[in-house]
Design a protein around this motif. Structure first.
Motif, PDB file in Angstrom:
ATOM      1  N   GLY A 282     -14.117  -7.235 -29.057  1.00 17.19           N
ATOM      2  CA  GLY A 282     -15.047  -6.472 -28.234  1.00 17.19           C
ATOM      3  C   GLY A 282     -14.567  -5.056 -27.999  1.00 17.19           C
ATOM      4  N   LEU A 283     -13.285  -4.895 -27.759  1.00 18.28           N
ATOM      5  CA  LEU A 283     -12.731  -3.553 -27.551  1.00 18.28           C
ATOM      6  C   LEU A 283     -12.783  -2.730 -28.832  1.00 18.28           C
ATOM      7  N   ASN A 284     -12.556  -3.372 -29.964  1.00 19.46           N
ATOM      8  CA  ASN A 284     -12.641  -2.674 -31.246  1.00 19.46           C
ATOM      9  C   ASN A 284     -14.064  -2.177 -31.492  1.00 19.46           C
ATOM     10  N   ALA A 285     -15.044  -3.014 -31.189  1.00 17.86           N
ATOM     11  CA  ALA A 285     -16.439  -2.607 -31.345  1.00 17.86           C
ATOM     12  C   ALA A 285     -16.765  -1.447 -30.405  1.00 17.86           C
ATOM     13  N   LYS A 286     -16.260  -1.515 -29.177  1.00 17.14           N
ATOM     14  CA  LYS A 286     -16.472  -0.421 -28.211  1.00 17.14           C
ATOM     15  C   LYS A 286     -15.854   0.873 -28.742  1.00 17.14           C
ATOM     16  N   TYR A 287     -14.645   0.784 -29.287  1.00 18.15           N
ATOM     17  CA  TYR A 287     -13.976   1.964 -29.842  1.00 18.15           C
ATOM     18  C   TYR A 287     -14.810   2.578 -30.968  1.00 18.15           C
ATOM     19  N   LYS A 288     -15.300   1.734 -31.852  1.00 21.10           N
ATOM     20  CA  LYS A 288     -16.104   2.238 -32.975  1.00 21.10           C
ATOM     21  C   LYS A 288     -17.395   2.890 -32.486  1.00 21.10           C
ATOM     22  N   ARG A 289     -18.036   2.293 -31.465  1.00 22.51           N
ATOM     23  CA  ARG A 289     -19.247   2.909 -30.893  1.00 22.51           C
ATOM     24  C   ARG A 289     -18.929   4.261 -30.275  1.00 22.51           C
ATOM     25  N   GLU A 290     -17.837   4.320 -29.547  1.00 24.14           N
ATOM     26  CA  GLU A 290     -17.449   5.572 -28.883  1.00 24.14           C
ATOM     27  C   GLU A 290     -17.107   6.655 -29.898  1.00 24.14           C
ATOM     28  N   ARG A 291     -16.529   6.277 -31.022  1.00 21.63           N
ATOM     29  CA  ARG A 291     -16.179   7.271 -32.051  1.00 21.63           C
ATOM     30  C   ARG A 291     -17.410   7.889 -32.686  1.00 21.63           C
ATOM     31  N   ARG A 292     -18.498   7.126 -32.738  1.00 20.66           N
ATOM     32  CA  ARG A 292     -19.724   7.637 -33.370  1.00 20.66           C
ATOM     33  C   ARG A 292     -20.449   8.650 -32.494  1.00 20.66           C
ATOM     34  N   ARG A 293     -20.148   8.673 -31.218  1.00 21.77           N
ATOM     35  CA  ARG A 293     -20.846   9.595 -30.306  1.00 21.77           C
ATOM     36  C   ARG A 293     -20.516  11.031 -30.588  1.00 21.77           C
TER      37      ARG A 293
END
Length: 113
Positions: A102-113
């Motif tokens: 879940g944290l990895n997915a959050k990190y990837k979402r945040e990087r796309r911003r």
């Protein structure tokens, strides 16, 4: 210039993950497993070393044929290492990996911003 923007975006993504409640929970679960098992293993290992140094009569007691207690304790050191590794793997699969994913997915979402 572009490298700075990438670094800043990555830093923001890391900060977002670091501040997440799941990250704190992941660290707490990890420490609650690792610290007690590390202490347990170190006490077991130091007891083995101490017995080999100061309880030689006990350690040289033959159990079967030429197999003595020192040999059995030595083999149990390997067994205990593998048991702890197995327990950690099982624990990580059940308790750590879901949070980490879940944290990895959050990190990837945040990087796309």
């Amino acid at each position: 210039m572009e490298d700075d923007a990438v670094r800043e975006r990555d830093a923001r993504a890391y900060e977002a993950v670091h501040e997440a409640a799941d990250f704190t929970e992941l660290k707490r679960r990890y420490k609650n497993f690792v610290v007690p098992w590390t202490i347990t293993f170190m006490v077991w290992y130091l007891a083995y070393v101490a017995c080999n140094n100061w309880a030689r009569d006990f350690m040289s007691t033959r159990v079967v044929g030429h197999i003595n207690i020192a040999l059995i304790f030595g083999l149990l050191q390997f067994v205990s290492t593998f048991v702890i590794a197995f327990l950690y793997g099982r624990f990580a699969n059940r308790k750590l990996d879901p949070l980490a994913s879940g944290l990895n997915a959050k990190y990837k979402r945040e990087r796309r911003r």
